[in-house]
Scaffold this motif. Structure first.
Motif, PDB file in Angstrom:
ATOM      1  N   ALA A 197      21.890  -0.303  13.491  1.00 18.37           N
ATOM      2  CA  ALA A 197      20.695   0.420  13.929  1.00 18.37           C
ATOM      3  C   ALA A 197      21.063   1.739  14.596  1.00 18.37           C
ATOM      4  O   ALA A 197      20.361   2.746  14.433  1.00 18.37           O
ATOM      5  CB  ALA A 197      19.881  -0.458  14.887  1.00 18.37           C
ATOM      6  N   ALA A 198      22.155   1.755  15.352  1.00 14.83           N
ATOM      7  CA  ALA A 198      22.600   3.000  15.988  1.00 14.83           C
ATOM      8  C   ALA A 198      22.988   4.027  14.926  1.00 14.83           C
ATOM      9  O   ALA A 198      22.653   5.216  15.040  1.00 14.83           O
ATOM     10  CB  ALA A 198      23.776   2.719  16.919  1.00 14.83           C
TER      11      ALA A 198
ATOM     12  N   ASP B 121      14.862  -5.107  28.900  1.00 18.61           N
ATOM     13  CA  ASP B 121      15.957  -6.031  28.596  1.00 18.61           C
ATOM     14  C   ASP B 121      16.174  -7.084  29.673  1.00 18.61           C
ATOM     15  O   ASP B 121      17.113  -7.874  29.598  1.00 18.61           O
ATOM     16  CB  ASP B 121      17.252  -5.248  28.363  1.00 18.61           C
TER      17      ASP B 121
ATOM     18  N   ALA C  30      24.138  -5.915  13.936  1.00 18.63           N
ATOM     19  CA  ALA C  30      22.792  -5.353  13.793  1.00 18.63           C
ATOM     20  C   ALA C  30      22.595  -4.168  14.725  1.00 18.63           C
ATOM     21  O   ALA C  30      22.003  -3.150  14.340  1.00 18.63           O
ATOM     22  CB  ALA C  30      21.748  -6.432  14.066  1.00 18.63           C
ATOM     23  N   GLY C  31      23.095  -4.270  15.945  1.00 21.65           N
ATOM     24  CA  GLY C  31      22.940  -3.180  16.901  1.00 21.65           C
ATOM     25  C   GLY C  31      23.651  -1.911  16.468  1.00 21.65           C
ATOM     26  O   GLY C  31      23.107  -0.809  16.573  1.00 21.65           O
TER      27      GLY C  31
ATOM     28  N   ASP D 286      24.411  -5.925  25.542  1.00 24.20           N
ATOM     29  CA  ASP D 286      25.344  -5.772  24.427  1.00 24.20           C
ATOM     30  C   ASP D 286      25.106  -4.405  23.797  1.00 24.20           C
ATOM     31  O   ASP D 286      24.341  -3.589  24.335  1.00 24.20           O
ATOM     32  CB  ASP D 286      25.169  -6.904  23.407  1.00 24.20           C
TER      33      ASP D 286
ATOM     34  N   SER E 160      23.368  -3.422  21.463  1.00 26.89           N
ATOM     35  CA  SER E 160      21.990  -3.082  21.087  1.00 26.89           C
ATOM     36  C   SER E 160      21.343  -2.182  22.128  1.00 26.89           C
ATOM     37  O   SER E 160      20.324  -1.539  21.846  1.00 26.89           O
ATOM     38  CB  SER E 160      21.158  -4.350  20.891  1.00 26.89           C
TER      39      SER E 160
ATOM     40  N   LEU F 232      20.113   1.372  21.492  1.00 26.51           N
ATOM     41  CA  LEU F 232      18.799   1.655  20.913  1.00 26.51           C
ATOM     42  C   LEU F 232      17.704   1.682  21.975  1.00 26.51           C
ATOM     43  O   LEU F 232      16.540   1.941  21.653  1.00 26.51           O
ATOM     44  CB  LEU F 232      18.447   0.599  19.859  1.00 26.51           C
ATOM     45  N   ASP F 233      18.078   1.426  23.235  1.00 25.41           N
ATOM     46  CA  ASP F 233      17.090   1.299  24.301  1.00 25.41           C
ATOM     47  C   ASP F 233      16.935   2.586  25.102  1.00 25.41           C
ATOM     48  O   ASP F 233      17.859   3.405  25.189  1.00 25.41           O
ATOM     49  CB  ASP F 233      17.509   0.191  25.275  1.00 25.41           C
TER      50      ASP F 233
ATOM     51  N   GLY G 152      24.873 -10.196  17.743  1.00 28.38           N
ATOM     52  CA  GLY G 152      24.010  -9.024  17.779  1.00 28.38           C
ATOM     53  C   GLY G 152      24.716  -7.701  17.578  1.00 28.38           C
ATOM     54  O   GLY G 152      24.059  -6.684  17.346  1.00 28.38           O
TER      55      GLY G 152
END
Length: 345
Positions: free
Chosen positions: A39-40, A303, A35-36, A260, A262, A265-266, A32
């Motif tokens: 996206a950031a 999460d 991808a994370g 992780d 990702s 993005l939260d 992950g």
């Protein structure tokens, strides 16, 4: 833990990312992470890859990052070798000989700062610098011991006892430093995380104005962020496990928690104490019969870490009032399942 009602990637301009245990473990990517991080970047966050591992040059780090699916440039990489070389260059005249106990990454960093790498104590070094090198042998340690016993200043790039690997923790630079410390009776200075010199190097090279430190180790990444006055995100993809988080001293407590990277993005809920109960989202933890009782859960929100956030807040409250480490227990089968998943029950 503090809360934030927007993604971390929109609140902070640069993520100062630890590598081992955050982006990769050994030479395998953390699931992950590519991808994370992509996206950031898409959300406008810049990335800096910050490592205490002194064995690789920035170009070699970039090569590994690309192999695990994370595009990067050498200018985005900050190593403990660079911080150590900067520290020495500020204190030694240009061209001064430095005994290097390490490999390519450390040699390149020392050269970049206008100092002269040497490899024998008989080359009259002005300082000794030691960085992680899996090929470190007795002869290298012996040259270091001779120079240190002659009174030459000794600098370690970091004091991490271990480095993560797919087979589990392996001896790190701190373990090799311990051999020389035992042989000489001398304690080195150190510039890697958690020393603020590493943070200063990262901020200077990345141009960050409002960075967030992202790491998997409480005693380097999180403590380093606190010592530098920087917010931090602990991820559970590396060394630190939930039990370690609950036992964290004030200097080792993160501002945010994620599974992780990702988590950049939260949005992050606040964990707080309310009338003796730790609350995070719908999760609740209270003291009962000398134990931390998880007796209310979120219904699959976010999460899934709100129970752990509440447990950490409750445990820290107990420690800060001078009590002993409490047991963790569950109220009901659902709470017991959560504790089992976290390795706490």
């Amino acid at each position: 833990m503090i809360g934030l009602d927007q993604a971390l990637a929109r609140r902070y301009d640069v993520a100062l990312l630890d590598l081992d245990g955050v982006v990769y473990v050994g030479e395998e990517g953390v699931p992950g992470a590519p991808a994370g991080l992509a996206a950031a970047r898409a959300a406008g966050m810049r990335l800096a890859f910050v490592t205490n591992n002194a064995s690789r040059t920035p170009a070699q780090v970039v090569e590994l990052l690309r192999r695990v699916g994370v595009p990067a440039e050498p200018a985005e990489v900050v190593t403990s070798s660079q911080a150590a070389a900067h520290y020495l260059a500020d204190r030694l005249p240009a061209g001064a000989p430095v005994l290097v106990l390490g490999t390519t990454g450390l040699i390149e960093a020392v050269t970049e700062r206008g100092l002269k790498p040497v490899f024998s104590a008989d080359d009259e070094p002005a300082a000794v610098v030691q960085g992680f090198f899996p090929g470190m042998d007795w002869h290298m340690l012996a040259e270091g011991a001779i120079a240190i016993r002659r009174g030459v200043p000794w600098l370690a790039t970091n004091l991490d006892a271990t480095v993560p690997s797919p087979r589990g923790p392996l001896p790190g630079n701190g373990s090799l430093v311990a051999a020389l410390r035992h042989a000489t009776g001398v304690q080195p200075a150190a510039t890697g995380k958690p020393d603020p010199a590493m943070h200063a190097e990262s901020v200077e090279r990345s141009g960050a104005t409002h960075p967030i430190v992202v790491g998997d180790r409480l005693d380097t990444d999180i403590e380093g962020a606190r010592r530098a006055g920087c917010d931090s995100l602990l991820v559970l993809s590396g060394v630190t496990m939930p039990a370690g988080l609950l036992a964290a001293s004030p200097a080792h407590r993160p501002d945010y928690l994620g599974r992780d990277v990702s988590a950049l993005l939260d949005r992050h809920p606040t964990a707080r104490m309310v009338d003796g109960t730790a609350c995070c989202g719908a999760s609740r933890v209270r003291m009962e019969d000398g134990a931390l009782l998880l007796d209310q859960l979120d219904a699959g929100e976010g999460d899934g870490l709100n129970p752990l956030r509440a447990l950490a807040e409750a445990a820290w409250h107990v420690f800060d009032t001078g009590s002993v480490a409490p047991r963790v227990v569950a109220s009901g089968a659902a709470a017991q399942s959560v504790l089992k998943e976290l390795g706490l029950g």
